[in-house]
Design an enzyme around this catalytic site. Sequence first.
Site, PDB file in Angstrom:
ATOM      1  N   LYS A  32       0.688  -1.192   0.095  1.00 61.07           N
ATOM      2  CA  LYS A  32       0.388   0.064  -0.164  1.00 61.07           C
ATOM      3  C   LYS A  32       1.018   1.344  -0.263  1.00 61.07           C
ATOM      4  O   LYS A  32       0.688   2.353  -0.255  1.00 61.07           O
ATOM      5  CB  LYS A  32      -1.018   0.089   0.857  1.00 61.07           C
ATOM      6  N   THR A  33       1.667   0.796   1.059  1.00 63.65           N
ATOM      7  CA  THR A  33       2.798   2.379   0.435  1.00 63.65           C
ATOM      8  C   THR A  33       3.402   2.719  -0.583  1.00 63.65           C
ATOM      9  O   THR A  33       2.875   3.527  -0.671  1.00 63.65           O
ATOM     10  CB  THR A  33       4.076   2.606   1.300  1.00 63.65           C
ATOM     11  N   ASP A 219      -3.605   7.198   4.833  1.00 63.00           N
ATOM     12  CA  ASP A 219      -3.031   5.708   5.581  1.00 63.00           C
ATOM     13  C   ASP A 219      -3.862   5.007   6.219  1.00 63.00           C
ATOM     14  O   ASP A 219      -4.389   5.757   7.838  1.00 63.00           O
ATOM     15  CB  ASP A 219      -1.745   5.832   5.414  1.00 63.00           C
ATOM     16  N   GLU A 220      -3.581   3.703   7.018  1.00 57.89           N
ATOM     17  CA  GLU A 220      -4.141   3.184   8.179  1.00 57.89           C
ATOM     18  C   GLU A 220      -5.756   4.025   8.531  1.00 57.89           C
ATOM     19  O   GLU A 220      -5.927   4.031   9.876  1.00 57.89           O
ATOM     20  CB  GLU A 220      -2.915   3.756   8.962  1.00 57.89           C
ATOM     21  N   GLN A 250      -6.796  -5.096   9.723  1.00 59.90           N
ATOM     22  CA  GLN A 250      -5.773  -4.539  10.377  1.00 59.90           C
ATOM     23  C   GLN A 250      -6.227  -3.175  12.072  1.00 59.90           C
ATOM     24  O   GLN A 250      -5.358  -2.914  12.668  1.00 59.90           O
ATOM     25  CB  GLN A 250      -4.657  -4.307  10.302  1.00 59.90           C
ATOM     26  N   ARG A 603       3.474  -9.992  10.347  1.00 57.80           N
ATOM     27  CA  ARG A 603       4.827  -9.345   9.956  1.00 57.80           C
ATOM     28  C   ARG A 603       5.932 -10.223   9.424  1.00 57.80           C
ATOM     29  O   ARG A 603       6.762  -9.631   9.294  1.00 57.80           O
ATOM     30  CB  ARG A 603       5.076  -8.956  11.763  1.00 57.80           C
TER      31      ARG A 603
END
Length: 769
Positions: A32-33, A219-220, A250, A603
């Site tokens: 996504k980044t 974002d997020e 998340q 992760r």
Amino acid sequence: MSIYDTLNEQQKQGVFTVEGPVLLLAGAGSGKTRVLTHRIAYLIEEIGINPWNIMAITFTNKAAGEMKERVEDLVGFGSDSIWVTTFHSTCVRILRRFIDRLGYDNNFVIYDTDDQKSLVKDICKRLNIDTKMFKERVIMSAISSAKDELILPNEYSMGTGGDYRKQKIAQVYQEYQAALKKNNAVDFDDLIMLTVELFKSCPDVLESYQNRFKYIMVDEYQDTNTAQFELIRLLAAANRNLCVVGDDDQSIYKFRGANIRNILDFEHHYPEATVIRLEQNYRSTQNVLDAANAVIRNNSRRKEKALWTDKGAGNRIHFRPFENAYEEAEFVADDIARKQREGIVEYGECAVLFRTNAQARLLEERFVVEGIPYDVVGGVNFYSRREIKDLLAYLKTVDNGRDDLSVKRIINVPKRGIGATTIAKVQDYADMHEISFFDALTVAENIPGLGKSVSKLTAFVSMIRVFRGKLEFAGLEALIKEILETTEYIKEMDAADEEDALARAENVDELISKIVAYEETHDEPTLSEFLEEVALVSDVDRLEDDNNRVLLMTLHSAKGLEFAHVYLTGMEDGVFPSYMTITSDDTGEIEEERRLAYVGITRAKEDLTLCAAKMRMIRGETQYNAVSRFVKEIPTELLDNKPPMSRQYDADMDTGAENRISKYNPMYNTMMRSKPVATVAPKRTAAENKPFIASGVGDFGKLGIVKGAGTASGGKPDYDAGDRVRHIKYGEGTVIDLEPGPRDYKVTVDFDDVGQKIMYAAFAKLKKL
DNA sequence: TAGTTGGGTTTTTTT
DNA sequence: AACCCAACTA
């Protein structure tokens, strides 16, 4: 060949769809980044948008910094003028310009949790509220939630109905907000709430920002609360070019107000929205993804996603149950050391994750013993440490005498013989004349009943004035050094001794370095701006990834990070998921924990190890817990070791909660008083532990290089048996033994304070005295 | 006023 | 176990 060629179809769609609202559902590790940064590049370079019109909002400074860096790499110049910041710093920037419209001074200070607590405490005292019945914590979190929901004190009062507790909280809220304003202070939640208030009451201000931010990215997004949602909604209302990126799976910040509905209902708020799903995962192996999917599948309220990867199956997930938490820590340390030795993975590519910060300690002890380089992320924030807070309070007082709290914090630190009664008298006077505490100090001679204390107070005031002069004529660095010298703060610290005086002095040094660094990197450094930057940083922000150390951190801190090898420790019902969520009637809570598990699992890039301990000490109580339900949700064929189903392991704790051993449990008497051998795990000293070499790993082989320690191994240290040495953590001691190992010298030291420890010379970094 | 001691109390997570 | 706070003593 363009920079966009390497993107997959969905990512391209995310990059090229720049008009109108876009919801980018980005699964873990789906890049996504990359999409966000390429999108910004595309806007600037292909569409010709002025960078000045672009805003990207994240939650942490670290994420913002990374994004800024990556955008810079993509677009040649102009990236400076893009607003890539956090919610909180965005709002600070806006409020610094316009908060006077709301009746505050533009040089307001930001209160942290400690400050809030003392304020609430003061108010409770004034209102005669018994803080035994109404805990500050509870009141604070009620106020915080109200602010997250944009409920002002007046509205809160109206909504209390006949609820006595709520009425009390409403009273405190009212007073609290008034006190903040009087102190020219805002808290974290105010930053967002007041900005929204500003936009709503001053359309001209809103309009100017709407004209500026024509393209907004968040974002997020799953972590936004109602106030943040509203802030974004207002900013985007004119142009509607709003791109939000997030993953409902998340969402792990409900406790601080995050509203998962914001992402789930995005299409409802923006019916014309384009919805794009990023489902290809570039991070993990198929086994890791399968495990993550198997766990998260058990949640009901979520947007279906099908993460996939073209990487192979990879290793199976390792599951390792242990008798107690000591063995768990030992295994993790040994396993990482082994992998490093065998060249499987470097320290810096490993992370050990846990639910609560307290779990770090045991692991840390073991890592020290085995000489494995590590960093603990999180825990007590640097800026929350007492010595740092004291010095910051000095700086705040110099900067803005209106902040009563800071003045009171330092007026008798170090001790100047100014006690509680004196302070109370000054406060009464200040209240009566409606002036600040500091202003009252300046006219101490007019305050009745102070007697000999007056001279102490005036001395304090002139000291602060000297500091102000110093700041004006010599700058920040000179100021902090002057403060330290005049107050003899360090000396007072030493006098108060404790073995951590050294650590505190180091913290003070670090603060000075930060001040110097700040002064060097800013053209026009001001004290206010420094204090502001400092107020908004977290521990994760200052994470550096180039020093090759194992990272120990909570699952929350790990969000957004990735590691080749990941250890999830404390996988026990009652620890993770936590006891609170198991016993809660709100099923949403366990789902939040499950999302946390999902975050933890995802992760891992290559290798994932899940650890559990049958017995663990929590808050001084020995607890027996069952293996976490999250482990059991992973299909056994993905694991290399089944979660134990035998009666022996599971029987007495299958459901955890009612079988925990506690003073409140009827089983307590029989189980604790009779002290079954295994119940009380003796605290083992390092000397009693098996030396690392004997842990059955066999030959250490030919890898003569100790990676990451920065110290060449193999050379004989400059100390010998009988010498006095100093260790950074354990203090001074005498070397008992120094023997060459296959890889490095193994040194045994008898420390004055903590007893005998065995460690590897390269890591111990002992200084000969 | 300052330092000590004993009692009571701990949502887990943090911008 | 560790921390914080109030009450007590010097």
